[in-house]
Write a protein that holds these residues in place. Sequence first.
Motif, PDB file in Angstrom:
ATOM      1  N   THR A 251      78.613  27.774 -18.283  1.00 50.91           N
ATOM      2  CA  THR A 251      77.304  27.599 -18.940  1.00 50.91           C
ATOM      3  C   THR A 251      76.176  28.020 -18.001  1.00 50.91           C
ATOM      4  O   THR A 251      75.022  28.050 -18.394  1.00 50.91           O
ATOM      5  N   HIS A 252      76.515  28.294 -16.742  1.00 47.24           N
ATOM      6  CA  HIS A 252      75.558  28.691 -15.699  1.00 47.24           C
ATOM      7  C   HIS A 252      74.726  27.535 -15.183  1.00 47.24           C
ATOM      8  O   HIS A 252      73.873  27.724 -14.330  1.00 47.24           O
ATOM      9  N   ILE A 253      74.959  26.321 -15.675  1.00 45.57           N
ATOM     10  CA  ILE A 253      74.125  25.226 -15.180  1.00 45.57           C
ATOM     11  C   ILE A 253      74.434  24.959 -13.708  1.00 45.57           C
ATOM     12  O   ILE A 253      73.552  24.554 -12.944  1.00 45.57           O
ATOM     13  N   GLY A 254      75.682  25.243 -13.310  1.00 48.52           N
ATOM     14  CA  GLY A 254      76.051  25.044 -11.906  1.00 48.52           C
ATOM     15  C   GLY A 254      75.159  25.861 -10.986  1.00 48.52           C
ATOM     16  O   GLY A 254      74.598  25.348 -10.015  1.00 48.52           O
ATOM     17  N   SER A 255      74.962  27.152 -11.332  1.00 45.19           N
ATOM     18  CA  SER A 255      74.158  28.001 -10.449  1.00 45.19           C
ATOM     19  C   SER A 255      72.678  27.632 -10.551  1.00 45.19           C
ATOM     20  O   SER A 255      71.936  27.752  -9.578  1.00 45.19           O
ATOM     21  N   LEU A 257      71.503  24.571 -10.944  1.00 42.64           N
ATOM     22  CA  LEU A 257      71.335  23.392 -10.074  1.00 42.64           C
ATOM     23  C   LEU A 257      71.330  23.801  -8.607  1.00 42.64           C
ATOM     24  O   LEU A 257      70.519  23.319  -7.814  1.00 42.64           O
ATOM     25  N   ASP A 258      72.228  24.736  -8.261  1.00 41.93           N
ATOM     26  CA  ASP A 258      72.263  25.222  -6.872  1.00 41.93           C
ATOM     27  C   ASP A 258      70.924  25.843  -6.498  1.00 41.93           C
ATOM     28  O   ASP A 258      70.402  25.619  -5.407  1.00 41.93           O
ATOM     29  N   GLU A 259      70.384  26.626  -7.447  1.00 42.64           N
ATOM     30  CA  GLU A 259      69.131  27.318  -7.162  1.00 42.64           C
ATOM     31  C   GLU A 259      67.991  26.312  -6.978  1.00 42.64           C
ATOM     32  O   GLU A 259      67.183  26.431  -6.059  1.00 42.64           O
ATOM     33  N   ILE A 260      67.951  25.322  -7.861  1.00 40.95           N
ATOM     34  CA  ILE A 260      66.894  24.312  -7.756  1.00 40.95           C
ATOM     35  C   ILE A 260      66.989  23.606  -6.401  1.00 40.95           C
ATOM     36  O   ILE A 260      66.006  23.371  -5.713  1.00 40.95           O
ATOM     37  N   ARG A 261      68.220  23.327  -6.009  1.00 37.22           N
ATOM     38  CA  ARG A 261      68.438  22.606  -4.754  1.00 37.22           C
ATOM     39  C   ARG A 261      68.087  23.493  -3.552  1.00 37.22           C
ATOM     40  O   ARG A 261      67.301  23.115  -2.685  1.00 37.22           O
ATOM     41  N   ILE A 301      61.527  21.274 -19.725  1.00 39.24           N
ATOM     42  CA  ILE A 301      62.866  21.883 -19.788  1.00 39.24           C
ATOM     43  C   ILE A 301      63.034  22.927 -18.680  1.00 39.24           C
ATOM     44  O   ILE A 301      62.261  23.870 -18.578  1.00 39.24           O
ATOM     45  N   LEU A 302      64.041  22.731 -17.848  1.00 42.91           N
ATOM     46  CA  LEU A 302      64.292  23.651 -16.729  1.00 42.91           C
ATOM     47  C   LEU A 302      65.370  24.664 -17.078  1.00 42.91           C
ATOM     48  O   LEU A 302      65.428  25.748 -16.519  1.00 42.91           O
ATOM     49  N   PHE A 303      66.235  24.282 -17.983  1.00 41.18           N
ATOM     50  CA  PHE A 303      67.340  25.177 -18.347  1.00 41.18           C
ATOM     51  C   PHE A 303      67.925  24.705 -19.664  1.00 41.18           C
ATOM     52  O   PHE A 303      68.007  23.504 -19.921  1.00 41.18           O
ATOM     53  N   SER A 304      68.304  25.676 -20.482  1.00 45.05           N
ATOM     54  CA  SER A 304      69.007  25.280 -21.701  1.00 45.05           C
ATOM     55  C   SER A 304      69.966  26.382 -22.124  1.00 45.05           C
ATOM     56  O   SER A 304      69.698  27.569 -21.923  1.00 45.05           O
ATOM     57  N   LEU A 318      68.756  20.909 -19.327  1.00 41.72           N
ATOM     58  CA  LEU A 318      68.385  20.225 -18.096  1.00 41.72           C
ATOM     59  C   LEU A 318      66.872  20.047 -18.136  1.00 41.72           C
ATOM     60  O   LEU A 318      66.141  21.014 -18.343  1.00 41.72           O
ATOM     61  N   PHE A 319      66.407  18.801 -18.005  1.00 42.55           N
ATOM     62  CA  PHE A 319      64.952  18.643 -17.992  1.00 42.55           C
ATOM     63  C   PHE A 319      64.516  17.546 -17.040  1.00 42.55           C
ATOM     64  O   PHE A 319      65.302  16.673 -16.650  1.00 42.55           O
ATOM     65  N   ALA A 320      63.238  17.643 -16.653  1.00 40.58           N
ATOM     66  CA  ALA A 320      62.651  16.602 -15.816  1.00 40.58           C
ATOM     67  C   ALA A 320      61.768  15.744 -16.719  1.00 40.58           C
ATOM     68  O   ALA A 320      60.968  16.267 -17.496  1.00 40.58           O
ATOM     69  N   LEU A 321      61.942  14.440 -16.646  1.00 41.94           N
ATOM     70  CA  LEU A 321      61.161  13.524 -17.481  1.00 41.94           C
ATOM     71  C   LEU A 321      60.035  12.926 -16.653  1.00 41.94           C
ATOM     72  O   LEU A 321      60.275  12.346 -15.585  1.00 41.94           O
ATOM     73  N   THR A 322      58.809  13.056 -17.157  1.00 42.05           N
ATOM     74  CA  THR A 322      57.691  12.433 -16.447  1.00 42.05           C
ATOM     75  C   THR A 322      56.908  11.529 -17.390  1.00 42.05           C
ATOM     76  O   THR A 322      56.797  11.796 -18.582  1.00 42.05           O
ATOM     77  N   GLY A 323      56.339  10.475 -16.831  1.00 43.00           N
ATOM     78  CA  GLY A 323      55.579   9.493 -17.609  1.00 43.00           C
ATOM     79  C   GLY A 323      55.603   8.180 -16.850  1.00 43.00           C
ATOM     80  O   GLY A 323      56.049   8.118 -15.690  1.00 43.00           O
ATOM     81  N   ASP A 324      55.122   7.117 -17.485  1.00 49.38           N
ATOM     82  CA  ASP A 324      55.202   5.805 -16.844  1.00 49.38           C
ATOM     83  C   ASP A 324      56.657   5.459 -16.549  1.00 49.38           C
ATOM     84  O   ASP A 324      57.530   5.729 -17.389  1.00 49.38           O
ATOM     85  N   ASP A 325      56.902   4.854 -15.399  1.00 49.96           N
ATOM     86  CA  ASP A 325      58.289   4.532 -15.022  1.00 49.96           C
ATOM     87  C   ASP A 325      59.023   3.771 -16.120  1.00 49.96           C
ATOM     88  O   ASP A 325      60.161   4.087 -16.459  1.00 49.96           O
ATOM     89  N   ASP A 326      58.342   2.760 -16.672  1.00 53.25           N
ATOM     90  CA  ASP A 326      58.985   1.946 -17.718  1.00 53.25           C
ATOM     91  C   ASP A 326      59.332   2.786 -18.927  1.00 53.25           C
ATOM     92  O   ASP A 326      60.403   2.646 -19.530  1.00 53.25           O
ATOM     93  N   LYS A 327      58.387   3.639 -19.280  1.00 51.61           N
ATOM     94  CA  LYS A 327      58.575   4.467 -20.476  1.00 51.61           C
ATOM     95  C   LYS A 327      59.714   5.474 -20.258  1.00 51.61           C
ATOM     96  O   LYS A 327      60.508   5.738 -21.163  1.00 51.61           O
ATOM     97  N   VAL A 328      59.774   6.023 -19.043  1.00 46.40           N
ATOM     98  CA  VAL A 328      60.847   6.980 -18.740  1.00 46.40           C
ATOM     99  C   VAL A 328      62.196   6.262 -18.845  1.00 46.40           C
ATOM    100  O   VAL A 328      63.166   6.783 -19.408  1.00 46.40           O
TER     101      VAL A 328
END
Length: 352
Positions: A251-255, A257-261, A301-304, A318-328
Motif C-alpha cells: 500500500t506504500h504506507i510503509g515508505s 512512514l519512513d519518509e515522515i520519520r 490527511i497525510l496519505f491515503s 494516515l492522518f494527524a488529529l489536532t484539537g483540544d486534547d479531550d476532544k481528540v
Amino acid sequence: MAEQNGIIQLKKIDVTFQNEGKTIEAVKDVSIDVKKGDVFGVIGYSGAGKSTLVRVINLLQKPTAGTVIVNGQNMLELSQKDLRTARRNIGMIFQHFNLMNSLTVYGNVDFPLRDSGLSKAERKQKIDKLLDIVGLSDRANNYPSQLSGGQKQRVAIARALANDPEILISDEATSALDPKTTTEILDLLGRLNKELGITIVIITHEMDAIKQICNRVSVMENGRLIEEGDLLSIFGNPKEQLTKDFVNTSTHIGSVLDEIRDSGIVDKLSGRLIELNYIGDSTNEPIVVELYKRFQVEANILFSNIERLQNTTVGIMLFALTGDDDKVEEAIKYLNSLKVNVKEIDLKKEGK
Ligand SMILES: Nc1ncnc2c1ncn2[C@@H]1O[C@H](COP(=O)(O)OP(=O)(O)OP(=O)(O)O)[C@@H](O)[C@H]1O
C-alpha cells in the motif's frame, strides 16, 4: 453440512534436509487446505520454505513427515505408476521457465503429450488450442531464444496445461519479469482459473502479485506458516508483523512512514498520528467531516490509498488529529467504534 475437503490437503508437513552435517528444517509443521477453484497464494521472503512446501504437493519433494492428499488420493501411498498419473493432474511453472532450447514453441508444448496416446493430428489440435489460449499462435515455430521473458512464460504455461491438469502450481513464475509483463501473466493465470476452473497455487515474495489474483493467502516465515486467511482479511487486518510488512509495502504506507520519520517532518507534526484501515464502504471524506462536526477535531490527511480487491473497497488512511486534547481523545474513541481498524502511531518512539 460438512465443508467439502480441499483439492489439496497438506497435513503437518515437515521437510528436513541434511547439509554438510547440519540439519535444515525447511518446512515445519505446515498444514494447508486448498479448495477447488482457489487461487491460493503463499508469500514469504527468500528461504522461508515456499518452494519446498509446494514441491511437496506433487512429491517432487518428499516430506520428512506429514500427509499429502490431492484430489482425495493419499499421494504417499501411490505406486510409481499411479503417482505418474496423479502428477499429470498438477501442472507447474517456474521462475526461469525451464523450456527446452533445442525445441520450438510447438515442440515444447508437445513434449508432455508424448505418452498421452493421442494421434499426431489430435496433438496438433490440442497444441494449437493451447497456443491460442496463451496468445502465442503466431510463434509456434520460434525457438525459446527468439522470445521475450513473458512469451517464454506463456509457452511454459501452455506446456503445463497440456495434460489438462486441475491444478497449476506457479513457483515465482513472475519474479524474473518486468511489472507490466507480470501483470499480463497474472491476468492470464486469473483467466485460466475463471474460464477453465483450474485451481492455482502461486508462490511469491510480492504482495502485489497476491493482490492481483489470489482469493486466499498464507504467509511463511522460517519454514512455518504464520498466518492464513482470505485476501480481504489478510489485507485489511493483518495480524503478524511480517504480514503487516508485506501489506505496508504494497500500500506504500510503509515508505510514507519512513519518509515522515527520516525527513524530520515528524518533529514538526502536531497532533496525534492515526492509521486507519477499512474494508467496504467507509470512505475518507465522511470520516474527516464527521470528526470536525462532532468534535471540532481537524484531520490532516497525510496519505491515503484506496483499492478494489475482489470487488470490495480496501482503504488505508494516515492522518494527524489536532484539537483540544479531550476532544481528540473522544474522536479516537469514536473512530474505534466504527467498522474500521484504528492504530495510533508514535513515530518518535517507533524509530528504526
Ligand atoms: N535440496 C536441498 N538441500 C538442502 N537445503 C535445501 C534444499 N532445498 C532447500 N533447502 C533449504 O531450505 C530452505 C527453504 O528453501 P526454499 O527454496 O523452500 O525457500 P523459498 O521460500 O522458496 O525461497 P526462494 O524464494 O529463495 O526459493 C532454505 O534454507 C534452503 O537453503
